[in-house]
Structures are given as C-alpha cells and as structure tokens.
Design a protein around this motif. Sequence first.
Motif, PDB file in Angstrom:
ATOM      1  N   ARG A  16       1.395  26.066  -9.187  1.00  0.00           N
ATOM      2  CA  ARG A  16       1.383  25.765 -10.626  1.00  0.00           C
ATOM      3  C   ARG A  16       2.359  24.633 -10.983  1.00  0.00           C
ATOM      4  O   ARG A  16       2.029  23.754 -11.783  1.00  0.00           O
ATOM      5  CB  ARG A  16       1.737  27.027 -11.422  1.00  0.00           C
ATOM      6  N   TYR A  17       3.554  24.645 -10.420  1.00  0.00           N
ATOM      7  CA  TYR A  17       4.612  23.750 -10.905  1.00  0.00           C
ATOM      8  C   TYR A  17       5.052  22.668  -9.922  1.00  0.00           C
ATOM      9  O   TYR A  17       5.765  21.736 -10.310  1.00  0.00           O
ATOM     10  CB  TYR A  17       5.853  24.582 -11.275  1.00  0.00           C
ATOM     11  N   GLY A  18       4.660  22.785  -8.649  1.00  0.00           N
ATOM     12  CA  GLY A  18       5.216  21.891  -7.635  1.00  0.00           C
ATOM     13  C   GLY A  18       5.050  20.423  -7.944  1.00  0.00           C
ATOM     14  O   GLY A  18       5.994  19.636  -7.828  1.00  0.00           O
ATOM     15  N   GLY A  19       3.843  20.014  -8.338  1.00  0.00           N
ATOM     16  CA  GLY A  19       3.580  18.604  -8.567  1.00  0.00           C
ATOM     17  C   GLY A  19       4.434  17.997  -9.656  1.00  0.00           C
ATOM     18  O   GLY A  19       5.089  16.966  -9.458  1.00  0.00           O
ATOM     19  N   ILE A  20       4.455  18.632 -10.818  1.00  0.00           N
ATOM     20  CA  ILE A  20       5.168  18.047 -11.951  1.00  0.00           C
ATOM     21  C   ILE A  20       6.684  18.096 -11.748  1.00  0.00           C
ATOM     22  O   ILE A  20       7.400  17.175 -12.153  1.00  0.00           O
ATOM     23  CB  ILE A  20       4.758  18.719 -13.285  1.00  0.00           C
TER      24      ILE A  20
ATOM     25  N   ALA B 247      12.190  27.624 -10.379  1.00  0.00           N
ATOM     26  CA  ALA B 247      13.027  27.780 -11.570  1.00  0.00           C
ATOM     27  C   ALA B 247      12.824  26.639 -12.548  1.00  0.00           C
ATOM     28  O   ALA B 247      12.686  26.848 -13.759  1.00  0.00           O
ATOM     29  CB  ALA B 247      14.497  27.874 -11.170  1.00  0.00           C
ATOM     30  N   SER B 248      12.793  25.424 -12.037  1.00  0.00           N
ATOM     31  CA  SER B 248      12.624  24.258 -12.890  1.00  0.00           C
ATOM     32  C   SER B 248      11.265  24.275 -13.576  1.00  0.00           C
ATOM     33  O   SER B 248      11.137  23.929 -14.756  1.00  0.00           O
ATOM     34  CB  SER B 248      12.785  22.984 -12.051  1.00  0.00           C
ATOM     35  N   GLY B 249      10.239  24.709 -12.838  1.00  0.00           N
ATOM     36  CA  GLY B 249       8.904  24.767 -13.414  1.00  0.00           C
ATOM     37  C   GLY B 249       8.765  25.817 -14.494  1.00  0.00           C
ATOM     38  O   GLY B 249       8.263  25.544 -15.591  1.00  0.00           O
ATOM     39  N   ILE B 250       9.199  27.017 -14.212  1.00  0.00           N
ATOM     40  CA  ILE B 250       9.083  28.116 -15.172  1.00  0.00           C
ATOM     41  C   ILE B 250       9.836  27.806 -16.458  1.00  0.00           C
ATOM     42  O   ILE B 250       9.357  28.104 -17.557  1.00  0.00           O
ATOM     43  CB  ILE B 250       9.589  29.432 -14.551  1.00  0.00           C
TER      44      ILE B 250
ATOM     45  N   LEU C  90      -3.183  20.265  -7.090  1.00  0.00           N
ATOM     46  CA  LEU C  90      -3.452  18.926  -7.622  1.00  0.00           C
ATOM     47  C   LEU C  90      -4.006  19.006  -9.042  1.00  0.00           C
ATOM     48  O   LEU C  90      -3.633  18.201  -9.910  1.00  0.00           O
ATOM     49  CB  LEU C  90      -4.427  18.175  -6.721  1.00  0.00           C
ATOM     50  N   THR C  91      -4.879  19.968  -9.286  1.00  0.00           N
ATOM     51  CA  THR C  91      -5.424  20.150 -10.632  1.00  0.00           C
ATOM     52  C   THR C  91      -4.317  20.421 -11.637  1.00  0.00           C
ATOM     53  O   THR C  91      -4.271  19.825 -12.726  1.00  0.00           O
ATOM     54  CB  THR C  91      -6.445  21.297 -10.648  1.00  0.00           C
ATOM     55  N   ASN C  92      -3.373  21.299 -11.282  1.00  0.00           N
ATOM     56  CA  ASN C  92      -2.257  21.609 -12.173  1.00  0.00           C
ATOM     57  C   ASN C  92      -1.359  20.391 -12.386  1.00  0.00           C
ATOM     58  O   ASN C  92      -0.930  20.105 -13.516  1.00  0.00           O
ATOM     59  CB  ASN C  92      -1.435  22.762 -11.595  1.00  0.00           C
ATOM     60  N   TYR C  93      -1.097  19.669 -11.322  1.00  0.00           N
ATOM     61  CA  TYR C  93      -0.244  18.481 -11.408  1.00  0.00           C
ATOM     62  C   TYR C  93      -0.861  17.428 -12.330  1.00  0.00           C
ATOM     63  O   TYR C  93      -0.210  16.904 -13.241  1.00  0.00           O
ATOM     64  CB  TYR C  93      -0.035  17.928 -10.001  1.00  0.00           C
TER      65      TYR C  93
END
Length: 238
Positions: A32-36, A138-141, A196-199
């Motif tokens: 969910r958060y890795g890309g951004i 943590a940064s993503g959430i 990739l879709t989430n990013y």
Amino acid sequence: MGFFNKIFGQNNKIETQQDLTAFKTDQELIERYGGIVFDKQLDFGDLIGNNNWNINIANGEISFGTNLVFPIQVLGTISHSSQTWLWAWANTKSGLTDKVIQQALELKKYGEDNEINILKNDTFDFSKEDLHLIGTIASGIHNSSAYYICDYGQGAMIVTIKSDQIDKNRKDNHFRIMTVFPQLISQFDMNHNLALTNYLTDKGYNISENGVKLTATKNGDTVTAEFDDQSRLIKLNG
C-alpha cells in the motif's frame, strides 16, 4: 541496499480505521505505502543533502543544520551488537514522553488489532536492513513527510518527521517512477501489480488495466507496465 542506504525519516493523524481495514500483514502495508514513501525519501534526501543530524529528544526535534529543524516521532531502536529491535513504548529506561512516542503507540494498537507481530511485539531479532520496513510502514500509515535512521554507532533510532518545509520540497517527477519502483520491489516481497497501482494512484495518475497490462496517465505523461500471471513485473516504461 544502495538506494535505501542513502536515506534513513509527526503527523498527528493516522489514517482512519476504515482506510486501514484491508491491511492485515506487513507485506500488505508495504504494497500500500512502499512506492509513495520511497518517492518522498528521495525529496527528503535532496533537501538535507550531506548535512549531519542532531536529535533533541526533550524538544522532540531533529535538525540538519540551523535552517532544517523538524518535529519527530520516535519509533524505536536497534542494537547493532545483538541485532534486536526495541519499540519506543517498550523502552522504559529511556524516559521518552507519550507525546514523542504517540505514533509508536498507535502502531502497537494497530498491530494488536490485526495480529501483526512486527508492530505488536516489544522486541525481536532484527537486521539493519529491516529498519526500512519499519520506517516505510510507519511513514505510510501516518502520512509522514519522511523517516530517518539516526545511526549513533552502537545502534540506530528510527524517527518519522512531518513538516510543511519538507512537503513543499516535493517534486512531481514522472521519470522517477521508473527508478523508484524497480528498486522498491527488489527490497521487499510484494504483489508488484498492487504496489504499482497504489504508488501511481498516490501520485495522481489515472489507471486502466487490461489483463496483465496496466496503463497510467497524468498531465500528458504515460506509464505502462506488464506483469506475468503471478503479478510480477515484466516490463515498465514511461
């Protein structure tokens, strides 16, 4: 670990429980958060450059020189000798206030609610490379501006940072996607298509899919990706 080693970095708002109900494992959170988060780390690295860091725990701040001073949340620490992680909320000898470990406490609750061991267990075996897993989740959430790994020799502390100064330094770089995403999936096990879709969604792209092919467009720029039948990336162009 070359790219991740370049960047080791409070938002008082955690995403709503409704937003997070779909994510029950650390892998799903990375998807969910890795890309951004990875993308934000690049901008943060450009901002702080090679400046040395300094932490003021009493003030809840980290600085990279006199003009770059940011509020922090302390997540926890790793011991290089024992290769173990200790969450800030479990470090009773540190004297940390609840205010500076608010995010760590919220992550503990989320881990308990969803049976995610890495978030709910106070201490466990850990490698230095795994610090990026904690920082990214943590940064993503918490929609942080960045996370930072403060290496002090015997160990390292992970903090998250939220600052308008950092957010204003964000760059809408289309071609960065072709660098960020391949390196992201080389670091973590994940469903490449979902990640990739989430990013791309987080970056504001409109996405369409046709079987194993994904097309994303934004302001005249296009990203195309192809996946195998197990959702592993085969081709990425932009």
